[in-house]
Design a protein around this motif. Structure first.
Motif, mmCIF file in Angstrom:
data_model
loop_
_atom_site.group_PDB
_atom_site.id
_atom_site.type_symbol
_atom_site.label_atom_id
_atom_site.label_comp_id
_atom_site.label_asym_id
_atom_site.label_seq_id
_atom_site.Cartn_x
_atom_site.Cartn_y
_atom_site.Cartn_z
ATOM 1 N N ARG A 8 1.108 -1.261 0.025
ATOM 2 C CA ARG A 8 0.050 -0.195 0.000
ATOM 3 C C ARG A 8 0.984 1.341 0.089
ATOM 4 O O ARG A 8 0.411 2.206 -0.765
ATOM 5 C CB ARG A 8 -1.062 0.073 1.156
ATOM 6 N N LEU A 9 1.984 1.215 0.957
ATOM 7 C CA LEU A 9 2.920 2.355 0.814
ATOM 8 C C LEU A 9 3.438 2.597 -0.611
ATOM 9 O O LEU A 9 3.536 3.638 -1.044
ATOM 10 C CB LEU A 9 4.067 2.257 2.053
ATOM 11 N N ARG A 10 3.869 1.666 -1.074
ATOM 12 C CA ARG A 10 4.307 1.695 -2.616
ATOM 13 C C ARG A 10 3.313 2.061 -3.524
ATOM 14 O O ARG A 10 3.677 3.013 -4.326
ATOM 15 C CB ARG A 10 4.837 0.448 -3.014
ATOM 16 N N ALA A 11 2.331 1.693 -3.415
ATOM 17 C CA ALA A 11 1.296 2.261 -4.410
ATOM 18 C C ALA A 11 0.875 3.690 -4.304
ATOM 19 O O ALA A 11 0.739 4.521 -5.205
ATOM 20 C CB ALA A 11 -0.165 1.319 -4.239
ATOM 21 N N TRP A 12 0.800 3.953 -3.095
ATOM 22 C CA TRP A 12 0.650 5.419 -2.593
ATOM 23 C C TRP A 12 1.699 6.564 -3.221
ATOM 24 O O TRP A 12 1.449 7.414 -3.784
ATOM 25 C CB TRP A 12 0.236 5.798 -1.129
ATOM 26 N N ARG A 13 3.031 5.858 -3.075
ATOM 27 C CA ARG A 13 4.119 6.641 -3.433
ATOM 28 C C ARG A 13 4.220 6.599 -4.907
ATOM 29 O O ARG A 13 4.472 7.612 -5.621
ATOM 30 C CB ARG A 13 5.381 5.947 -2.972
ATOM 31 N N ASP A 14 3.834 5.586 -5.721
ATOM 32 C CA ASP A 14 3.634 5.707 -7.172
ATOM 33 C C ASP A 14 2.594 6.382 -7.669
ATOM 34 O O ASP A 14 2.786 6.673 -8.706
ATOM 35 C CB ASP A 14 3.263 4.128 -7.690
ATOM 36 N N GLN A 15 1.517 6.764 -7.049
ATOM 37 C CA GLN A 15 0.467 7.514 -7.344
ATOM 38 C C GLN A 15 0.792 9.153 -7.145
ATOM 39 O O GLN A 15 0.067 10.029 -7.381
ATOM 40 C CB GLN A 15 -0.649 7.323 -6.517
ATOM 41 N N GLY A 16 2.254 9.315 -6.719
ATOM 42 C CA GLY A 16 2.786 10.745 -6.244
ATOM 43 C C GLY A 16 2.489 11.283 -4.914
ATOM 44 O O GLY A 16 2.716 12.438 -4.796
ATOM 45 N N LEU A 17 1.965 10.437 -4.047
ATOM 46 C CA LEU A 17 1.509 10.801 -2.886
ATOM 47 C C LEU A 17 2.903 11.017 -2.054
ATOM 48 O O LEU A 17 3.932 10.355 -2.144
ATOM 49 C CB LEU A 17 0.721 9.958 -2.140
ATOM 50 N N ARG A 18 3.079 12.064 -1.109
ATOM 51 C CA ARG A 18 3.889 12.298 -0.277
ATOM 52 C C ARG A 18 3.677 11.442 1.111
ATOM 53 O O ARG A 18 2.670 11.638 1.531
ATOM 54 C CB ARG A 18 4.546 13.826 -0.039
ATOM 55 N N LEU A 19 4.895 10.758 1.405
ATOM 56 C CA LEU A 19 4.541 9.911 2.739
ATOM 57 C C LEU A 19 5.590 10.316 3.799
ATOM 58 O O LEU A 19 6.872 10.725 3.437
ATOM 59 C CB LEU A 19 4.913 8.614 2.330
#
Length: 124
Positions: A8-19
């Protein structure tokens, strides 16, 4: 780390979200935890780390400091926690919140509640 978290973290990052991570553990401990996870080195997924040098996790001022450091409006940030008092402080600072209730035993609250990372709904 639970099995679906890294994906899920990788998917969010791939979507351009800043974590970001905000933990009561030190920044060094956070980097060790995410650097040596069962899912591999997750540290490149995170833009920055925050610990209690930003303030107590149940203090609204801490979330305002972090919001300023991130440089986003509070309403563009989602804060996840398994502690209702932390979520209350974050929401008071203007952040979106989600209660992580893995075992289904968290106290009642009005925060959105999930038992898995892949159930988290991102704010629009």
């Amino acid at each position: 780390m639970y099995p679906e978290v890294a994906a899920r973290l990788r998917a969010w990052r791939d979507q351009g979200l800043r974590l970001f991570v905000y933990s009561s553990g030190s920044i060094a401990a956070q980097k060790l935890f995410f650097g040596y996870s069962d899912a591999g080195d997750l540290t490149p997924l995170f833009e920055n780390y925050f610990d209690t040098t930003s303030g107590h996790k149940q203090d609204t001022t801490s979330y305002r400091r972090i919001t300023d450091a991130i440089g986003l409006p509070a309403h563009d940030i989602l804060f996840l926690s398994d502690i209702v008092a932390e979520l209350d402080a974050a929401r008071t600072a203007g952040l979106h919140t989600t209660l992580l209730d893995r075992d289904g035993l968290a106290p009642e609250s009005d925060h959105p509640r999930v038992t898995r990372f892949d159930e988290i709904v991102l704010p629009a």
